[in-house]
Write a protein that holds these residues in place. Sequence first.
Motif, PDB file in Angstrom:
ATOM      1  N   MET A  35      11.530  15.967  18.591  1.00  0.00           N
ATOM      2  CA  MET A  35      10.084  15.874  18.385  1.00  0.00           C
ATOM      3  C   MET A  35       9.751  14.525  17.744  1.00  0.00           C
ATOM      4  N   VAL A  36       8.702  13.911  18.218  1.00  0.00           N
ATOM      5  CA  VAL A  36       8.248  12.631  17.682  1.00  0.00           C
ATOM      6  C   VAL A  36       6.747  12.724  17.393  1.00  0.00           C
ATOM      7  N   TYR A  37       6.271  11.825  16.550  1.00  0.00           N
ATOM      8  CA  TYR A  37       4.853  11.778  16.215  1.00  0.00           C
ATOM      9  C   TYR A  37       4.115  10.723  17.035  1.00  0.00           C
ATOM     10  N   SER A  38       4.873   9.828  17.674  1.00  0.00           N
ATOM     11  CA  SER A  38       4.282   8.730  18.427  1.00  0.00           C
ATOM     12  C   SER A  38       5.262   8.301  19.503  1.00  0.00           C
ATOM     13  N   PRO A  39       4.771   7.806  20.650  1.00  0.00           N
ATOM     14  CA  PRO A  39       5.711   7.263  21.639  1.00  0.00           C
ATOM     15  C   PRO A  39       6.522   6.090  21.101  1.00  0.00           C
ATOM     16  N   LEU A  40       5.994   5.411  20.091  1.00  0.00           N
ATOM     17  CA  LEU A  40       6.747   4.318  19.475  1.00  0.00           C
ATOM     18  C   LEU A  40       7.999   4.836  18.766  1.00  0.00           C
ATOM     19  N   ASP A  41       7.960   6.090  18.294  1.00  0.00           N
ATOM     20  CA  ASP A  41       9.166   6.700  17.730  1.00  0.00           C
ATOM     21  C   ASP A  41      10.248   6.812  18.800  1.00  0.00           C
ATOM     22  N   SER A  42       9.832   7.144  20.025  1.00  0.00           N
ATOM     23  CA  SER A  42      10.779   7.239  21.128  1.00  0.00           C
ATOM     24  C   SER A  42      11.390   5.877  21.434  1.00  0.00           C
ATOM     25  N   LEU A  43      10.565   4.851  21.325  1.00  0.00           N
ATOM     26  CA  LEU A  43      11.063   3.500  21.578  1.00  0.00           C
ATOM     27  C   LEU A  43      12.134   3.122  20.563  1.00  0.00           C
ATOM     28  N   GLN A  44      11.946   3.527  19.316  1.00  0.00           N
ATOM     29  CA  GLN A  44      12.943   3.249  18.294  1.00  0.00           C
ATOM     30  C   GLN A  44      14.237   4.010  18.574  1.00  0.00           C
ATOM     31  N   ILE A  45      14.112   5.241  19.060  1.00  0.00           N
ATOM     32  CA  ILE A  45      15.303   6.007  19.431  1.00  0.00           C
ATOM     33  C   ILE A  45      16.052   5.295  20.551  1.00  0.00           C
ATOM     34  N   ALA A  46      15.300   4.680  21.472  1.00  0.00           N
ATOM     35  CA  ALA A  46      15.943   3.924  22.559  1.00  0.00           C
ATOM     36  C   ALA A  46      16.694   2.715  22.020  1.00  0.00           C
ATOM     37  N   ARG A  47      16.123   2.036  21.046  1.00  0.00           N
ATOM     38  CA  ARG A  47      16.811   0.888  20.441  1.00  0.00           C
ATOM     39  C   ARG A  47      18.087   1.338  19.733  1.00  0.00           C
ATOM     40  N   ASP A  48      18.010   2.510  19.077  1.00  0.00           N
ATOM     41  CA  ASP A  48      19.147   2.995  18.291  1.00  0.00           C
ATOM     42  C   ASP A  48      20.247   3.607  19.149  1.00  0.00           C
ATOM     43  N   ILE A  50      16.444   7.416  27.202  1.00  0.00           N
ATOM     44  CA  ILE A  50      15.422   8.047  26.368  1.00  0.00           C
ATOM     45  C   ILE A  50      14.181   8.287  27.228  1.00  0.00           C
ATOM     46  N   VAL A  51      13.736   9.537  27.271  1.00  0.00           N
ATOM     47  CA  VAL A  51      12.556   9.904  28.055  1.00  0.00           C
ATOM     48  C   VAL A  51      11.480  10.409  27.106  1.00  0.00           C
ATOM     49  N   PHE A  52      10.278   9.876  27.259  1.00  0.00           N
ATOM     50  CA  PHE A  52       9.136  10.374  26.479  1.00  0.00           C
ATOM     51  C   PHE A  52       8.243  11.195  27.400  1.00  0.00           C
ATOM     52  N   PHE A  53       7.900  12.391  26.944  1.00  0.00           N
ATOM     53  CA  PHE A  53       7.048  13.317  27.696  1.00  0.00           C
ATOM     54  C   PHE A  53       5.587  12.967  27.394  1.00  0.00           C
ATOM     55  N   GLY A  54       4.974  12.187  28.267  1.00  0.00           N
ATOM     56  CA  GLY A  54       3.605  11.728  28.020  1.00  0.00           C
ATOM     57  C   GLY A  54       2.586  12.744  28.482  1.00  0.00           C
ATOM     58  N   ILE A  55       1.866  13.366  27.539  1.00  0.00           N
ATOM     59  CA  ILE A  55       0.819  14.314  27.885  1.00  0.00           C
ATOM     60  C   ILE A  55      -0.464  13.912  27.170  1.00  0.00           C
ATOM     61  N   GLY A  56      -1.563  14.492  27.603  1.00  0.00           N
ATOM     62  CA  GLY A  56      -2.827  14.264  26.926  1.00  0.00           C
ATOM     63  C   GLY A  56      -3.833  13.548  27.811  1.00  0.00           C
ATOM     64  N   PHE A  57      -5.064  13.566  27.337  1.00  0.00           N
ATOM     65  CA  PHE A  57      -6.167  12.905  28.020  1.00  0.00           C
ATOM     66  C   PHE A  57      -6.193  11.421  27.663  1.00  0.00           C
ATOM     67  N   GLU A  58      -7.328  10.817  27.883  1.00  0.00           N
ATOM     68  CA  GLU A  58      -7.483   9.398  27.552  1.00  0.00           C
ATOM     69  C   GLU A  58      -7.315   9.135  26.063  1.00  0.00           C
ATOM     70  N   THR A  59      -7.317  10.165  25.262  1.00  0.00           N
ATOM     71  CA  THR A  59      -7.100  10.009  23.823  1.00  0.00           C
ATOM     72  C   THR A  59      -5.716   9.453  23.518  1.00  0.00           C
ATOM     73  N   THR A  60      -4.693   9.980  24.193  1.00  0.00           N
ATOM     74  CA  THR A  60      -3.311   9.591  23.895  1.00  0.00           C
ATOM     75  C   THR A  60      -2.746   8.576  24.882  1.00  0.00           C
ATOM     76  N   ALA A  61      -3.358   8.449  26.041  1.00  0.00           N
ATOM     77  CA  ALA A  61      -2.830   7.535  27.067  1.00  0.00           C
ATOM     78  C   ALA A  61      -2.742   6.081  26.594  1.00  0.00           C
ATOM     79  N   PRO A  62      -3.715   5.557  25.808  1.00  0.00           N
ATOM     80  CA  PRO A  62      -3.588   4.158  25.370  1.00  0.00           C
ATOM     81  C   PRO A  62      -2.341   3.889  24.542  1.00  0.00           C
TER      82      PRO A  62
END
Length: 369
Positions: free
Chosen positions: A117-130, A136-148
């Motif tokens: 579980m992550v709080y931000s897609p940027l957390d997933s990016l850090q997991i990819a670096r580590d 590393i796959v991020f499950f992108g869901i949500g409306f235009e609120t989270t898409a940006p």
Amino acid sequence: MKYVDEYREPQKGEILLREIETLSKKLNRRIKIMEVCGGHTHSIFKYGIEDALPETIELIHGPGCPVCVMPKGKLDDAIAIAKHPNVIFTTFGDTMRVPGSKSSLLQASSEGADIRMVYSPLDSLQIARDNPNKEIVFFGIGFETTAPSTAYTIKQAFSENLHNFSLFSNHVLVIPALQALLDNPDLQLDGFVGPGHVSMVIGCNPYNFIAKDYNIPIVISGFEPVDILQSIWMLLQQLIQNRCEVENQYSRVVQTQGNIQAITAMNEVFEVRFEFEWRGLGYIPSSGLKIRPKYARFDTEAKFAIPNNQVADHKACQCGEILKGVLKPWQCKVFGTACTPENPIGTCMVSNEGACAAYYKYGRLSISK
């Protein structure tokens, strides 16, 4: 806004309720208003707004919860990806218990899949670096609120030339969903309480077609009880004055033109899919986002063989009818019995913003309307 308490003051709420009562008597007919956003549904149940309104005003709970509109097949796809031996699957916490056809991400995790579980897609990016040797796959869901935020994450991965990060994009768009609802002859509405967070990104102008083409007023609303009551009052004012406009109650956050930087990032990274499947609404044209060819190496669908199966909902679950505003949560056959937050059958009971979960949590069981 100085303090959130300003929008929770009982005295202001009482004044608005008296004004709403007066306006409803002038209209002298039953009024149906749909709140689009799941956040509004949560607040309506939490603060007892529906119970406090005149009996002639009916609130209909719309499809504005991104977890609730996710079909079982998409969860099955996510689980299939997560079970790949070299994958770390990352997701927001509210998707973990959403039931697929046979399992959930939470169950897959208990069976050995590396799901975090992550709080931000940027957390997933850090997991990819580590973890450079893992995908590393991020499950992108949500409306235009989270898409940006997802779009900015893809841009950051591109700038760093990361090769082990990808997005399973299930982002959806609110305007096509509203169009599909408005084209449903079974759903007769007098007004919309428009989504505040989505509108923070897209602004007010995309809703103009609702007033122009369907002759239905819409008021973009904040999420506190006074916000919602004021928005209902504004809608009733429009109905009495025979106006049909897009109004912005949430002006402290929402600007007419929206957030130009966020819109630009979305448009750079994403393009609109030909169609996308929504739970309860079926396939809606031009309602989902996929990654543009420029960023294709960050597209999970290009990296993995995904089943893309269509899975029917549980026969007893009536989430689809609830999402379309045809039924209320308590009218579902399994609500509060076989289907509870601890053992959810449908998505409307899983998410905190789901109508069933909100109604169950706040126990408004005196159904008089």
